[in-house]
Design an enzyme around this catalytic site. Structure first.
Site, PDB file in Angstrom:
ATOM      1  N   GLU A 143       4.531   6.290  -7.229  1.00 53.39           N
ATOM      2  CA  GLU A 143       4.681   4.861  -7.497  1.00 53.39           C
ATOM      3  C   GLU A 143       3.814   4.071  -6.541  1.00 53.39           C
ATOM      4  O   GLU A 143       3.309   4.622  -5.548  1.00 53.39           O
ATOM      5  CB  GLU A 143       6.150   4.442  -7.362  1.00 53.39           C
ATOM      6  N   HIS A 259       9.529  -8.362  -9.544  1.00 52.56           N
ATOM      7  CA  HIS A 259       8.872  -7.215 -10.167  1.00 52.56           C
ATOM      8  C   HIS A 259       7.781  -7.744 -11.081  1.00 52.56           C
ATOM      9  O   HIS A 259       8.015  -8.645 -11.879  1.00 52.56           O
ATOM     10  CB  HIS A 259       9.867  -6.363 -10.965  1.00 52.56           C
ATOM     11  N   ARG A 305       3.787  -4.677  -4.784  1.00 48.40           N
ATOM     12  CA  ARG A 305       4.355  -5.485  -5.862  1.00 48.40           C
ATOM     13  C   ARG A 305       4.049  -6.969  -5.734  1.00 48.40           C
ATOM     14  O   ARG A 305       3.780  -7.642  -6.725  1.00 48.40           O
ATOM     15  CB  ARG A 305       5.872  -5.334  -5.874  1.00 48.40           C
ATOM     16  N   HIS A 368      13.737  -9.377  -8.795  1.00 49.83           N
ATOM     17  CA  HIS A 368      14.111  -7.973  -8.931  1.00 49.83           C
ATOM     18  C   HIS A 368      14.980  -7.460  -7.789  1.00 49.83           C
ATOM     19  O   HIS A 368      15.960  -6.773  -8.024  1.00 49.83           O
ATOM     20  CB  HIS A 368      12.809  -7.162  -9.002  1.00 49.83           C
ATOM     21  N   ARG A 403       9.883  -4.462  -0.049  1.00 53.65           N
ATOM     22  CA  ARG A 403      10.430  -3.116  -0.216  1.00 53.65           C
ATOM     23  C   ARG A 403       9.403  -2.183  -0.850  1.00 53.65           C
ATOM     24  O   ARG A 403       8.737  -2.540  -1.817  1.00 53.65           O
ATOM     25  CB  ARG A 403      11.649  -3.201  -1.116  1.00 53.65           C
TER      26      ARG A 403
END
Ligand SMILES: Cc1cc2nc3c(=O)[nH]c(=O)nc-3n(C[C@H](O)[C@H](O)[C@H](O)COP(=O)(O)OP(=O)(O)OC[C@H]3O[C@@H](n4cnc5c(N)ncnc54)[C@H](O)[C@@H]3O)c2cc1C
Length: 550
Positions: A143, A259, A305, A368, A403
C-alpha cells in the site's frame, strides 16, 4: 434485545409459577449490571482485544451502541501491516511509519506498534483469524508509502470483518466477558477526579449508571463530522467528547485523514476504494483522462494520502466542471486477478453498474480517519485516573500528523492489548458506591431536529475544516459551532447525544486547526502552507478551555 424480550412480557402471567421464576432469572441476566470490574465502551478491534486481556482479572462489560458489526473495524478493507515477510524488517516498518507521520510521531509509541505487531498477529491467527495465503504461506500486499509488501489481508478486501469475527468468537469463549449491543454510553462518571463508571441509555431505553474499577474508551472514529465520509453511522466521536467533558486531555485533533478515493455517485454511500487498488497498479485520471499524480509526487499514485487527496482537490477545482470527479482506472490490470483480490469492491461497484475491470470509477476524497483523540501513554492510560483509551478514539502519537495505511487496525490490536493489561494490573476492588438510577429516556433513533443540527455541522466542517483550510474559514467554523451549542445542550435521546458530541468534537478539530499555524501531514492551510518546526513540531493538547502545544 431486552426490548424484544419485554414486548412479550404480557404473556408471562400465563406461565406456570416455575416458568415465572425461570423468566425472572433470564430477565435479570439480560439486564444491564450496575457494576462491572471493567467497562469497555466499544466493540471494534481495540475494545474486543482489550476485553480478551481483561477476562482473566474480573467481569468485563463491553458495550456497542449498535450491532457489533457496525464499526469502522468491520469496514476495513485493505489490511493490517506487520513486518512478517522474509523480505521485511521491523526497522523498515518503523521508518515508513515515522516518515508518514511527518515529524510528529511519538517515536516510542511507533516503536511499540511495530515491535508488538508480529506477536499480536500470530495470536490472532491462533484464535482463528484466517488471513489470505498462497498454499500455506501468508500473502503480503503493498500500500501507499510502505517500502515493502507487508499488508496482510483476508478474503481479499474484507480484512476488518475477518479480524472482528475472530476476536468476537474468542470473547465468546471467555465467560467473564459480556458483550452487549445497542447500549449507548452518554457520559463518564467522575468522582473525586477519578473515573468510576459510565452513564448509559440501555437497549430498553433506561438511563442508567454502571460503576467500574476502570473504563476503556474504544469508541472509534469521528468521520460523521463531515459531509463526505467512508465511516459508518456510529463514528460520531462519542468517546473523545465524553473524555473532553470529563476533563481529560485531547490531542492532535487537527489531523483528520481524508481518503483520496471514495466512490462518488449520487445517492450512493461514499464506499471506500482501498489504497490497495493503487498498490496493485491502478491509475488516477482527471476529467480529460490524463494520469495526473506523477506531476504532484515522485511516488505517483502511491504518494502519501494527504498529497493524493490535495492533488485530487486541485484537479477538481481546475476542471471547470460544476460537479467534477476524477477517475480510478484499473482497465490495464489483469481482470481475473482484480476480481479475486477485491471481491467486495468488485461486487459493490457492480451493484452500481460499474465493472471496475473495464470501466472508469468516479471518485472524490472523503473523511476517513482521526489521528487525534484522547491523549494516552504507552499503556493506554489517559490523563484522568481510571480512564483508558485505545484504537481510533485514542491519541498515542503513533500516527503523528498522518497515518500510514493499514497501521490503524494494528494500533487497535497492539494498544487495546496494552490498555487491557494496564487496567488488569490496576484493578481496585472497590465496593460499588453507585446507586442504580434507572430513569426512563427516549430511546428513539429518529430525531429530525438532531438530524438537522448534524447536517449543519457536517456541511460547515466539510467547507471550513476539511482538506484545504484557511484561518478565516476555521474562525467561521468555530463561530458557527458555538452558535449551535444551545441547540445541543440538553440531549433527550441517543441521536441528540450524537449531535452534542459532534458539536464538541467539531469544535476541538477547528480550534486545534486554527491554533496550528502551519501545514503538516493531513493538516493543510493555504495561509500557512509550509512547516514551522520551530513553533509546531509539537502536539496540540486541549483541555476544557485551554489549548497548548507540547
Ligand atoms: C471504510 C474503511 C476502511 C478502512 N480500511 C482500513 C484498513 O484497510 N486497514 C486499517 O488498518 N485500517 C482501516 N480503516 C481504519 C480502521 O478500520 C479503524 O481505525 C479501526 O477499525 C478502529 O477500530 P476501533 O476499535 O478503534 O473502533 P471501531 O471499530 O470503530 O469500533 C467502535 C465501537 O465503539 C462503539 N461505540 C461508539 N460510540 C459509542 C457509545 N457512545 N456507546 C457505546 N458504544 C459506542 C461502536 O458501536 C463500536 O462498537 C478503515 C476504516 C474505514 C471506515
Amino acid at each position: 434485545m431486552v426490548t424484544r424480550i419485554m414486548s412479550s412480557h404480557h404473556n408471562v402471567s400465563l406461565l406456570s409459577a416455575r416458568w415465572r421464576v425461570a423468566w425472572y432469572h433470564f430477565l435479570l441476566m439480560s439486564s444491564v449490571p450496575t457494576h462491572a470490574d471493567f467497562v469497555v465502551v466499544g466493540a471494534g478491534v481495540a475494545g474486543l482485544r482489550a476485553a480478551i486481556e481483561l477476562a482473566s482479572a474480573g467481569s468485563v462489560f463491553v458495550l456497542a451502541k449498535r450491532e457489533v458489526r457496525d464499526s469502522n473495524t468491520q469496514y476495513a478493507q485493505g489490511g493490517i501491516a506487520a513486518a512478517l515477510s522474509d523480505e521485511d524488517e521491523i526497522s523498515l516498518h518503523l521508518q515508513d511509519t515515522l516518515q508518514a507521520g511527518d515529524g510528529l510521531c511519538n517515536p516510542e509509541a511507533a516503536k511499540v506498534l511495530v515491535e508488538d505487531a508480529p506477536e499480536r498477529i500470530e495470536e490472532l491467527i491462533q484464535w482463528g483469524t484466517e488471513f489470505d495465503r498462497e498454499g500455506t504461506k501468508l500473502t503480503f500486499g503493498r500500500e501507499g508509502a510502505h517500502s515493502r509488501n507487508r499488508i496482510l489481508h483476508a478474503h481479499g478486501d474484507s480484512t476488518g470483518r475477518e479480524i472482528l469475527r475472530g476476536l468476537y468468537a474468542k470473547t465468546k469463549t471467555l465467560k467473564h466477558i459480556s458483550v452487549r449491543e445497542f447500549e449507548f454510553s452518554t457520559d463518564l462518571l467522575v468522582e473525586g477526579g477519578h473515573v468510576t463508571g459510565i452513564h448509559l441509555i440501555s437497549d430498553s431505553g433506561q438511563q442508567q449508571v454502571i460503576s467500574a474499577s476502570a473504563v476503556l474508551l474504544a469508541t472509534g472514529g469521528l468521520g460523521q463530522l463531515y459531509l463526505n465520509t467512508t465511516n459508518p453511522a456510529v463514528a460520531t466521536g462519542d468517546g473523545v467528547a465524553m473524555a473532553y467533558r470529563a476533563g481529560a486531555e485531547i490531542s492532535d485533533m487537527e489531523f483528520v485523514q481524508f481518503h483520496p478515493t471514495a466512490l462518488y455517485l449520487k445517492n450512493a454511500p461514499r464506499f471506500l476504494l482501498s489504497e490497495a487498488l493503487r498498490g496493485e497498479g491502478a491509475y488516477l485520471r482527471n476529467l480529460e483522462l490524463h494520469r495526473f499524480m506523477p506531476k504532484y509526487h515522485p511516488m505517483g499514485e502511491l504518494a502519501p494520502r494527504d498529497v493524493v487527496a490535495r492533488a485530487i482537490v486541485h484537479e477538481l477545482e481546475v476542471s471547470g466542471s460544476k460537479d467534477p470527479v476524477v477517475y480510478l482506472d484499473l482497465g490495464h490490470l489483469d481482470a481475473e486477478h482484480i476480481k479475486a483480490r477485491f471481491p467486495r469492491i468488485y461486487a459493490t461497484c457492480l451493484q452500481h453498474n460499474i465493472d471496475i475491470t473495464t470501466e472508469l470509477i468516479p471518485i472524490r476524497p472523503a473523511a476517513h480517519y482521526a489521528m487525534g483523540g484522547v491523549r494516552t501513554d504507552l499503556q493506554g492510560q489517559t490523563t484522568l485516573p481510571g480512564l483508558y483509551a485505545a484504537g481510533e478514539a485514542a491519541a498515542t502519537g503513533v500516527h503523528g500528523a498522518n497515518r500510514l495505511a493499514s497501521n490503524s487496525l494494528l494500533e487497535g490490536l497492539v494498544f487495546g492489548a496494552r490498555a487491557g493489561r494496564a487496567m488488569r494490573e490496576q484493578l481496585r476492588h472497590l465496593p460499588s458506591k453507585v446507586e442504580p438510577q434507572n430513569r426512563a429516556a427516549s430511546n428513539g433513533p429518529v430525531d429530525s431536529v438532531a438530524d438537522q443540527v448534524i447536517r449543519e455541522i457536517q456541511m460547515l466542517m466539510w467547507r471550513d475544516a476539511g482538506i484545504v483550510r484557511t484561518g478565516t474559514g476555521l474562525k467561521r467554523a468555530i463561530e458557527q459551532l458555538n452558535s449551535i451549542t444551545p441547540r445541543v445542550a440538553h440531549p433527550q435521546n441517543r441521536r441528540a447525544h450524537e449531535a452534542r458530541n459532534l458539536q464538541a468534537v467539531g469544535s476541538l478539530v477547528a480550534r486545534s486547526a486554527l491554533a496550528r499555524e502551519e501545514s503538516r501531514g493531513a493538516h493543510y492551510r493555504t495561509d500557512f502552507p509550509a512547516h514551522n518546526d520551530a513553533k509546531f513540531l509539537k502536539h496540540s493538547i486541549v483541555t476544557c478551555n485551554s489549548i497548548r502545544f507540547a
